[in-house]
Design a protein around this motif. Structure first.
Motif, PDB file in Angstrom:
ATOM      1  N   GLU A 370       0.775  -1.302  -0.167  1.00  0.00           N
ATOM      2  CA  GLU A 370       0.097   0.158  -0.115  1.00  0.00           C
ATOM      3  C   GLU A 370       1.023   1.253  -0.199  1.00  0.00           C
ATOM      4  OE1 GLU A 370      -2.415   0.855   3.563  1.00  0.00           O
ATOM      5  OE2 GLU A 370      -4.068   1.529   2.375  1.00  0.00           O
ATOM      6  N   SER A 371       1.935   1.083   0.847  1.00  0.00           N
ATOM      7  CA  SER A 371       2.823   2.535   0.800  1.00  0.00           C
ATOM      8  C   SER A 371       3.581   2.472  -0.416  1.00  0.00           C
ATOM      9  CB  SER A 371       3.781   2.348   2.010  1.00  0.00           C
ATOM     10  OG  SER A 371       3.094   1.951   3.300  1.00  0.00           O
ATOM     11  N   THR A 372       3.825   1.403  -1.155  1.00  0.00           N
ATOM     12  CA  THR A 372       4.713   1.421  -2.409  1.00  0.00           C
ATOM     13  C   THR A 372       3.985   1.865  -3.646  1.00  0.00           C
ATOM     14  OG1 THR A 372       6.011   0.028  -1.303  1.00  0.00           O
ATOM     15  CG2 THR A 372       6.422   0.333  -3.434  1.00  0.00           C
ATOM     16  N   ALA A 373       2.807   0.892  -3.774  1.00  0.00           N
ATOM     17  CA  ALA A 373       1.976   1.141  -4.907  1.00  0.00           C
ATOM     18  C   ALA A 373       0.806   1.960  -4.906  1.00  0.00           C
ATOM     19  CB  ALA A 373       1.845  -0.245  -5.528  1.00  0.00           C
ATOM     20  N   GLY A 374       0.192   2.237  -3.531  1.00  0.00           N
ATOM     21  CA  GLY A 374      -1.010   2.749  -3.331  1.00  0.00           C
ATOM     22  C   GLY A 374      -2.262   1.924  -3.127  1.00  0.00           C
ATOM     23  N   ALA A 375      -2.073   0.614  -3.328  1.00  0.00           N
ATOM     24  CA  ALA A 375      -3.151   0.008  -3.133  1.00  0.00           C
ATOM     25  C   ALA A 375      -2.641  -1.396  -2.340  1.00  0.00           C
ATOM     26  CB  ALA A 375      -4.004  -0.420  -4.608  1.00  0.00           C
ATOM     27  N   ARG A 396       4.255   2.858   7.313  1.00  0.00           N
ATOM     28  CA  ARG A 396       3.727   2.738   8.778  1.00  0.00           C
ATOM     29  C   ARG A 396       4.615   3.519   9.697  1.00  0.00           C
ATOM     30  NH1 ARG A 396      -1.034   2.443   7.384  1.00  0.00           N
ATOM     31  NH2 ARG A 396      -2.021   0.493   6.855  1.00  0.00           N
TER      32      ARG A 396
ATOM     33  N   LEU B  61      -7.175   3.844  10.193  1.00  0.00           N
ATOM     34  CA  LEU B  61      -5.635   3.712   9.771  1.00  0.00           C
ATOM     35  C   LEU B  61      -5.488   4.944   8.858  1.00  0.00           C
ATOM     36  CD1 LEU B  61      -5.068  -0.018   8.542  1.00  0.00           C
ATOM     37  CD2 LEU B  61      -4.164   1.127  10.378  1.00  0.00           C
ATOM     38  N   PRO B  62      -4.115   5.556   9.277  1.00  0.00           N
ATOM     39  CA  PRO B  62      -3.505   6.623   8.326  1.00  0.00           C
ATOM     40  C   PRO B  62      -3.282   5.912   7.096  1.00  0.00           C
ATOM     41  CG  PRO B  62      -1.888   5.697  10.186  1.00  0.00           C
ATOM     42  CD  PRO B  62      -3.263   5.154  10.280  1.00  0.00           C
ATOM     43  N   MET B  63      -3.518   6.915   6.070  1.00  0.00           N
ATOM     44  CA  MET B  63      -3.112   6.426   4.670  1.00  0.00           C
ATOM     45  C   MET B  63      -1.823   6.765   4.242  1.00  0.00           C
ATOM     46  SD  MET B  63      -6.955   6.855   3.134  1.00  0.00           S
ATOM     47  CE  MET B  63      -7.368   8.009   4.594  1.00  0.00           C
ATOM     48  N   PRO B  64      -1.139   5.909   3.670  1.00  0.00           N
ATOM     49  CA  PRO B  64       0.082   6.494   3.198  1.00  0.00           C
ATOM     50  C   PRO B  64      -0.138   7.480   1.993  1.00  0.00           C
ATOM     51  CG  PRO B  64      -0.333   4.256   2.270  1.00  0.00           C
ATOM     52  CD  PRO B  64      -1.294   4.694   3.249  1.00  0.00           C
ATOM     53  N   ARG B  66       0.660   7.607  -0.885  1.00  0.00           N
ATOM     54  CA  ARG B  66       0.318   7.259  -2.418  1.00  0.00           C
ATOM     55  C   ARG B  66      -0.898   6.410  -2.390  1.00  0.00           C
ATOM     56  NH1 ARG B  66       6.116   4.519  -3.647  1.00  0.00           N
ATOM     57  NH2 ARG B  66       7.370   6.387  -3.414  1.00  0.00           N
ATOM     58  N   PHE B  67      -1.675   6.216  -1.401  1.00  0.00           N
ATOM     59  CA  PHE B  67      -3.142   5.634  -1.538  1.00  0.00           C
ATOM     60  C   PHE B  67      -3.694   6.347  -2.457  1.00  0.00           C
ATOM     61  CE2 PHE B  67      -7.275   5.305   0.221  1.00  0.00           C
ATOM     62  CZ  PHE B  67      -7.426   3.928   0.159  1.00  0.00           C
TER      63      PHE B  67
END
Lengths: 605, 228
Positions: A370-375, A396, B61-64, B66-67
């Motif tokens: 999620e942090s890398t690709a967004g999903a 995180r 949850l906090p979103m990164p 790039r979410f």
């Protein structure tokens, strides 16, 4: 039967490998000619079985990796494409093509011989080709539609077939820009009840029972004549809505008491014609759609498609991008196997507990995605020639590489050891799994199975070693193999594979540190790729579920693939479900299905 | 010994059972394990132990950065007293052409003389078929369309509520800076650099500009590693 003639003279012909030359020598240069771009073209379809048999017995190309078809509407023929490979062994597959005149849009073509007698693994793939193209395979044991239903009119992958809400041949559609003010939802184009066409003479209001009978035709049904208690065989439908089927999947089972006499999988409930959508799409647009095939391992699906298109477009990939790709794909493998084992245990009756324990660590991997690709699931992360984004600064709140180190050196090995403690020695699991659903190595090869299913039967075949892609040849890992071919071995092999993946990941980490800041994509990110040349490309990767292949053809300067075929491992692995289940109890069928590890997004496409 | 495997497995279950309480004790003095931002981050991080559950919607949850969820259109921050700022979108149509499910509909603005105006007259996104792939934001050359973090889009009527028009889609730049601060900063720098490159020919007094450019380049390079 006369062969359709075409002006192929101007097109570049395939380079012959030694095996292909041998094949040509045996059958004569008139009968087998080099096809344009790749493979051999067999001029006389009647000889197909002889050639296939020679391939299998003499050349040792003993597994049919992929069977599909390509419609050349303008030229007036359909080309059936077979890819044979050597298992165990390696190297690239032999491509064998046959052409049949295509006839009109609805009726089946002239007959061509079915390969099922030589390669039993062709059964579902030929049924799919029949369904999608109307190819009439002679002597196929059970030639019925497989992905669409009996009331479906026409053959949807033919170039002249149009969907009910057909807008344009290729995307992007002209109505969207610059005059896109008249926004409309597709369902308004396509009102409920008026969007279906039935084949001539087929009545939707007819006797529903009659509609279904041909499903049962393939099943053996007989009256018990032994003296004593009179019993009948019973046909039972498992699914389509059943928790043990992992989605909407149906098994029609004939039972003698509780013992399975015969089993037919019925699928297609989730069919959306991925391949037809893919042929409308531009090359780039297909990337997020591949996520939706095997939605548990979208990163690997992305990689397979990216590799195929990079082959076709002659693109190179920067070093850092390759390392990150391997990182992603191996994490995906762990993710997928944790899920698969959790569900296998679920099917065996260990409801939720092992599954949820596995998920704790799977969550961390998904957080990283999620942090890398967004999903988390549908990553859409790879691009042609590289990646969409570099690794993020933190995941995180923890620095990315620290996070990965913690994951790879600490959390994941621990969860595998914990899984061993929890399951491997468990007497109930052993009693349920050992000796159940045995697939012999010969059957595994003949039925074209791939991935853990094949390797648990004692065939050490892994695309990462057989035909290495990316940097796998530089990496040190073993191809996991187990020899009993039962459910228990399929459980163990997934554990082994996860450990091998951890080994790979440990080797990848220093490279990530070394290449930090390097380019992650060659060239500029582009949204409208054009094929630099006419050609075809078969790219394959070792997906967690087996060999995932993409067969893509393109025309020079074309922005869309002309043919986009997915060799889905879950779909073809299901060919083995019937033979594996015969003779076992009905409760075991559920576990056997669980041990194949299917995802319906990929089976039904 | 028969049954040992089951006993061993029970041990694993027991360990998990105990662990789910140990963490409670650890956080007891620090505001509790649940409904506590700090505890949530630790619980969800790589060192998290015990129960991982998030109590949505009380906890989120906090979103990164790039979410990605259904895109929105970036506008300038609105001037005081007004609701909407100037659109960044020039209605070039690249997002509509790159969109895989073709859910973006744009009507290009027209000047009185009939020639195209670089501004969208209408802009629709059909969120029913948007697949949240992020291509529109990725390929937009004007940073005018971005992926949103607002995932709570449930509505009572999909027939009227699920085609978002320009008004619904537009959000000010300050919102984008809020949800993706690093990425917004990197984009600002990239725009400055492009601007600097444009004025290079006109600008005569070199030194101040050179220094500024050098700073931009270094910071740009720093971000390239992360490429937000």
């Amino acid at each position: 039967m006369s062969t359709p003639t075409t002006k192929t003279a101007s097109l570049p012909l395939a380079q012959l490998t030694p095996e292909m030359a041998k094949l040509q020598e045996k059958f004569g240069a008139d009968a087998l000619v080099a096809a344009p771009y790749d493979g051999l073209l067999l001029n006389d379809p009647a000889k197909l079985l002889d050639v296939a048999r020679y391939c299998r017995d003499e050349l040792d190309y003993n597994m049919l990796a992929n069977a599909t078809a390509v419609d050349y509407a303008k030229e007036g023929y359909i080309e059936v494409v077979h890819q044979m490979q050597r298992v165990p062994g390696g190297g690239s597959p032999i491509t064998l093509k046959v052409r049949v005149p295509r006839g009109d849009a609805v009726a089946p073509t002239e007959p061509i011989p079915s390969l099922v007698s030589v390669y039993p693994g062709a059964e579902f793939q030929e049924r799919e080709a029949y369904d999608m193209y109307g190819l009439h395979f002679q002597n196929h044991p059970d030639l019925r539609r497989i992905l669409t239903w009996d009331g479906f009119n026409g053959h949807p992958l033919r170039k002249d077939w149009k969907e009910p809400f057909f807008e344009e041949e290729y995307k992007p559609f002209g109505s969207r820009w610059p005059d896109g003010g008249n926004v409309m939802r597709v369902e308004e184009h396509n009102p409920y009840g008026k969007n279906v066409q039935y084949p001539p003479g087929w009545l939707p209001t007819g006797d529903e029972y009659d509609v279904e009978t041909d499903v049962y035709l393939g099943l053996s049904y007989s009256r018990d004549t032994t003296p004593g208690l009179k019993t009948d065989r019973v046909t039972v439908n498992l699914g389509p809505q059943h928790p043990s089927t992992h989605g909407v999947f149906r098994m029609v089972v004939t039972l003698d008491g509780e013992t399975v006499v015969d089993l037919k999988p019925v699928m297609g409930y989730l069919h959306r014609n991925h391949e037809q959508i893919g042929e409308r799409n531009t090359f780039n647009m297909n990337m997020p759609y591949t996520d939706r095939l095997d939605y548990l391992s979208s990163m690997s699906n992305n990689l397979g498609y990216a590799i195929t298109i990079e082959k076709l477009f002659d693109l190179t990939v920067p070093e850092r991008a390759e390392w990150i790709r391997i990182l992603m794909v191996e994490l995906t493998r762990i993710c997928n196997h944790l899920w698969a084992l959790g569900f296998l245990l679920n099917d065996l009756g260990a409801l939720q507990t092992p599954m949820l324990y596995f998920y704790l660590e799977r969550e961390l991997i998904l957080d990283f995605f999620e942090s890398t690709a967004g999903a988390r699931l549908l990553c859409n992360y790879m691009r042609f020639g590289g990646l969409a984004y570099d690794l993020p600064d933190d995941v995180r709140g923890t620095e990315t590489l620290k996070f990965l180190e913690e994951l790879i050196y600490n959390r994941l090995p621990k969860v595998l050891d914990q899984g061993d403690d929890l399951i491997t020695g468990n007497e109930i699991v052993r009693a349920r799994a050992i000796g159940v659903g045995i697939l012999t190595p010969e059957d595994a090869i003949a039925l074209s199975t791939a991935g853990p299913l094949l390797r648990a039967s004692g065939v050490p075949y892994d695309i990462r070693r057989a035909e290495p892609y990316s940097y796998y040849e530089h990496l040190d890992f073993d191809v996991a193999v187990r020899y009993n071919g039962d459910i228990y071995d399929r459980y163990l092999i997934r554990m082994d594979e996860m450990r091998q993946s951890l080994r790979i990941l440990e080797q990848v980490l220093p490279h990530l540190r070394r290449t930090a800041g390097g380019p992650i994509i060659s060239g500029k990110p582009e949204y409208a790729f054009r094929a630099p040349r006419t050609g075809a490309s078969y790219g394959r990767v070792e997906n967690p579920k087996g060999e995932l292949g993409y067969y893509v053809t393109a025309k020079r300067r074309g922005g869309n693939p002309e043919r986009y075929h997915v060799r889905a491992p879950s779909f073809i692995n299901l060919t083995a479900l019937g033979p594996m289940s015969r003779g076992h109890k009905i409760a075991d069928v559920v576990a056997i299905l669980g041990s194949i590890d299917i995802v319906l997004g990929e089976v039904d496409r | 010994m028969y049954g040992l495997g089951i006993v061993k497995g029970m041990g694993v279950v027991l360990r998990h059972f105990v662990q789910s309480y140990v963490d409670d004790l650890k956080w007891a003095g620090k505001g509790g394990r649940y409904y506590n931002e700090e505890a949530l981050m630790v619980r969800q991080g790589p060192m998290g132990q015990g129960i991982k559950t998030v109590f949505y919607p009380e906890e989120k949850l906090p979103m990164p950065e790039r979410f990605r969820f259904v895109p929105f259109l970036v506008t300038d921050d609105p001037p005081p007293g007004q609701r909407w700022g100037h659109d960044w979108c020039t209605s070039c149509g690249i997002c509509a052409k790159a969109c895989p499910p073709q859910c973006i509909w744009i009507e290009r603005g027209k000047q009185p003389n009939g020639r195209p105006k670089p501004e969208p007259e209408k802009f629709f996104i059909d969120i029913d078929i948007c697949m949240n792939c992020g291509y529109c934001a990725e390929f937009c050359p004007f940073d005018a369309i971005k992926m949103d973090h607002d995932y709570e889009l449930a509505s009572y009527d999909r027939r009227t509520a699920h085609i978002h028009d320009k008004e619904r889609l537009s959000k000010p730049l300050s919102y984008w800076r809020e949800i993706a601060p690093k990425k917004a900063e990197a984009e600002d720098l990239a725009r400055q650099m492009a601007e600097a490159a444009k004025t290079k020919k006109k600008d005569k007094d070199g030194e101040a500009r050179e220094a500024r450019l050098a700073e931009v380049v270094t910071r740009q390079l720093y971000y390239q590693g992360a490429r937000y």
